[in-house]
Design a protein around this motif. Structure first.
Motif, PDB file in Angstrom:
ATOM      1  N   PHE B  21       0.722  -0.987   0.178  1.00 44.84           N
ATOM      2  CA  PHE B  21      -0.839   0.385   0.197  1.00 44.84           C
ATOM      3  C   PHE B  21       1.035   1.779   0.047  1.00 44.84           C
ATOM      4  CE2 PHE B  21      -2.782  -3.292   2.203  1.00 44.84           C
ATOM      5  CZ  PHE B  21      -3.508  -3.537   1.120  1.00 44.84           C
ATOM      6  N   PHE B  22       1.851   1.032  -0.035  1.00 46.52           N
ATOM      7  CA  PHE B  22       2.830   2.239  -0.060  1.00 46.52           C
ATOM      8  C   PHE B  22       3.669   1.844  -1.868  1.00 46.52           C
ATOM      9  CE2 PHE B  22       6.384   5.700   0.588  1.00 46.52           C
ATOM     10  CZ  PHE B  22       5.633   5.865   1.222  1.00 46.52           C
ATOM     11  N   PHE B  23       5.387   1.212  -1.724  1.00 46.49           N
ATOM     12  CA  PHE B  23       5.614   1.230  -2.647  1.00 46.49           C
ATOM     13  C   PHE B  23       5.288   0.557  -3.278  1.00 46.49           C
ATOM     14  CE2 PHE B  23       8.149   0.896   1.463  1.00 46.49           C
ATOM     15  CZ  PHE B  23       9.495   1.859   1.681  1.00 46.49           C
ATOM     16  N   PRO B  25       2.250   1.519  -4.658  1.00 44.10           N
ATOM     17  CA  PRO B  25       1.079   2.586  -5.440  1.00 44.10           C
ATOM     18  C   PRO B  25       2.803   4.044  -5.496  1.00 44.10           C
ATOM     19  CG  PRO B  25       0.198   1.987  -3.194  1.00 44.10           C
ATOM     20  CD  PRO B  25       1.678   1.173  -3.951  1.00 44.10           C
ATOM     21  N   VAL B  26       3.655   4.085  -5.074  1.00 46.04           N
ATOM     22  CA  VAL B  26       4.547   4.727  -5.594  1.00 46.04           C
ATOM     23  C   VAL B  26       4.933   4.536  -7.122  1.00 46.04           C
ATOM     24  CG1 VAL B  26       7.027   5.870  -5.181  1.00 46.04           C
ATOM     25  CG2 VAL B  26       5.269   5.161  -2.771  1.00 46.04           C
ATOM     26  N   ALA B  29       2.259   4.870  -9.810  1.00 46.21           N
ATOM     27  CA  ALA B  29       2.387   6.447  -9.521  1.00 46.21           C
ATOM     28  C   ALA B  29       2.930   7.196 -10.883  1.00 46.21           C
ATOM     29  CB  ALA B  29       2.396   7.413  -8.213  1.00 46.21           C
TER      30      ALA B  29
END
Lengths: 271, 292
Positions: B21-23, B25-26, B29
């Motif tokens: 949910f962080f890496f 999505p980065v 993006a």
């Protein structure tokens, strides 16, 4: 009294009045009858205090629903974040495993990336998982945080290794050691992390605004933002809405202030 | 061997969540910013087309993007020094040896930090009200004519800066306060023996000792202020005449009003690169000053 003493204290009092005024006025106006606050000069105290604004919020605008949503979201997010971050923070401090240092450095590097960069793909993911307008969807970004892991690790570094070794020699499993030896010792930092996470998720706005498309699921800040667009002129009602949003976190902060400030200071030393 | 395994078990849950949910999505993006991801792609990924740097090129020719970028810089350039100045002043006052009730004042000054931004933005919108707001009423006593804070494009951003300074200065105050308390008393003692005035002590003892912490808070505050969103969303809705539309506000509208998620990702990435570049710049300048 010396002149400098007088000057410093006078400035402190003047500053406190300016800083506290918006919050005090918010409370005062929320008890004013409809339209009383649209007057010149602005009234400081309600001429005849009334609960009419609060009654309208809770009956016509269903504020209890948003309060419940906010409370549930903040509680779930805090509970999950506490478990995940405490476990990871402890392991990074005290358990040896391959690649630990490198992994931790990568995590710290990620602190420079603003969370907003992730929001658009995250929304697409949450939509794909069918979690739009659910509690699960809102808490996803708060479930684990690099900052939280860092906070726990810094604190856990000071735990005595001998104590953990003694427990191991007694034959306790790593999980058992964590549960009955480590967690009690980490209690202060767990409380700090808990209050930081709770306040952050309660106050959060942008992500809930994006992911909670169904009005019934709105949290207090999202609901208040929507309500304030429809009721621009109803100052008394809006102040009551602001009070019920701010009051819970204000009370929580005043009760646990020491832990909150400890968290800020621990977090700022990383620089 | 057993312990090396246990370590992984303990970090795995947090790492899996952060990775998913962080890496991811980065990276996604950046990937999305190279596509024409829109509402059709959201329901069926086969509608997705790779467009290279088209989104970035479009942004360069989009006046509203430049305007929002300019607004955000204006907010940062005005807001960061004012915030840190207020934090420093408050920290010095609260730390003063002659101050009474220091704990009480520290709590009062810090209280706005923990309040909900949306709620206090609603409160401040009322305080800024041209006719019934308290600010114009108070300014009237010193002979200043009513200002149309929210309705005048010239004043809307300063109004948001006032809100942001009020809301945030307590945070840095706490950090500066801790740094002030760690300055050894002998330094002041020595300065006094040399006959230094209060101002000279501040200039030659306090400020140099605070330099690292001031660099830290200015970097953190700057990065935070570039992410301006909720204040204009609630107080001004980006207006009047787009004078308070920030980069994130622009991203939000591109993404969730017009559903151009590809272009919104490009906006997010540009913002990230700007924050990153300015952080590096500040670090470099800070380091050079430290060695002089």
């Amino acid at each position: 009294m010396k002149r400098s003493t007088l000057l410093v204290n006078a400035m402190l009092i003047a500053g406190a009045i300016v800083v506290a005024f918006p919050l005090l006025w918010m409370f005062s106006v929320s008890f004013m009858p409809r339209g009383a606050a649209s007057a010149f000069p602005p009234p400081l105290l309600p001429p005849e205090p009334t609960l009419e604004n609060y009654r309208e919020l809770f009956s016509r605008h269903e504020a209890w629903r948003y309060m419940l949503n906010s409370a549930l979201v903040a509680t779930f997010a805090t509970a999950i974040a506490l478990v995940l971050n405490t476990m990871a923070g402890y392991a990074f401090a005290k358990l040896k495993f391959k690649g630990r240092e490198r992994l931790f450095r990568i995590l710290l590097g990620a602190l420079v990336i603003p969370a907003q960069v992730t929001m658009i793909p995250l929304f697409a993911m949450v939509k794909g998982m069918g979690l739009v307008s659910t509690y699960g969807g809102v808490i996803i970004p708060s479930m684990a945080s690099v900052f939280g892991i860092f906070l726990v690790r810094q604190y856990a570094l000071s735990l005595p290794d001998e104590l953990l070794e003694a427990a191991r020699i007694d034959g306790a499993s790593e999980w058992r050691i964590f549960r009955s030896v480590v967690v009690p010792l980490l209690k202060p930092i767990v409380i700090t992390l808990g209050i930081l996470t709770f306040l952050a998720t309660w106050n959060d706005f942008m992500w809930p605004l994006i992911v909670l498309t169904d009005q019934k699921m709105h949290t207090l800040p999202v609901a208040l933002a929507g309500l304030s667009r429809e009721h621009v002129q109803d100052n008394e009602l809006m102040m009551a809405g602001a009070v019920i949003t701010v009051l819970p976190v204000l009370v929580l902060f005043l009760a646990l202030q020491r832990y909150y400030i400890a968290g800020i200071l621990a977090g700022s030393i990383k620089g | 061997m057993r312990r090396s395994f246990a370590g992984w078990w303990f970090v795995a849950p947090a790492l899996i969540v952060l990775a998913t949910f962080f890496f991811v999505p980065v990276l996604a993006a950046f990937g999305m910013s190279l596509t024409d991801f829109d509402i059709y792609a959201l329901t069926d990924l086969s509608n997705l087309r790779f467009v290279g740097f088209q989104n970035y090129r479009t942004l360069l020719h989009e006046p509203l993007f430049w305007k929002s970028l300019g607004n955000t810089f204006y907010f940062v350039v005005l807001g960061v020094p004012l915030s840190i100045g207020a934090s420093l002043a408050a920290a010095l006052l609260v730390n003063s040896k002659v101050a009474r009730f220091r704990g009480f004042f520290r709590t009062v000054y810090f209280a706005p930090v923990i309040t909900t931004l949306v709620a206090v933005a609603v409160v401040w919108r009322y305080i800024f009200h041209t006719r019934y707001g308290f600010l114009n009423y108070a300014l009237g006593f010193i002979g200043i004519d009513p200002i149309d804070w929210i309705g005048d494009p010239k004043w809307a951003m300063p109004a948001i800066v006032i809100l942001a300074v009020w809301k945030n200065f307590g945070y840095n105050m706490i950090i500066i306060l801790a740094a002030l308390q760690s300055i050894p008393d002998d330094l002041y003692e020595a300065a006094r023996i040399d006959g230094a005035s209060y101002w000279q002590q501040f200039r030659h003892v306090t400020l140099p000792s605070l330099q690292p912490v001031l660099l830290l808070v200015s970097i953190l505050t700057m990065a935070g202020y570039f992410q301006l969103f909720a204040e204009p969303y609630v107080m001004t809705e980006g207006g009047p005449l787009d004078s308070t539309k920030s980069v994130l506000f622009y991203m939000y509208e591109e993404g969730f009003k017009w559903w151009s998620l590809g272009r919104a990702s490009a906006v997010a990435f540009v913002l990230f690169v700007i924050i990153f570049a300015i952080t590096l710049l500040q670090l470099r300048i800070g380091r050079r000053e430290a060695t002089v």
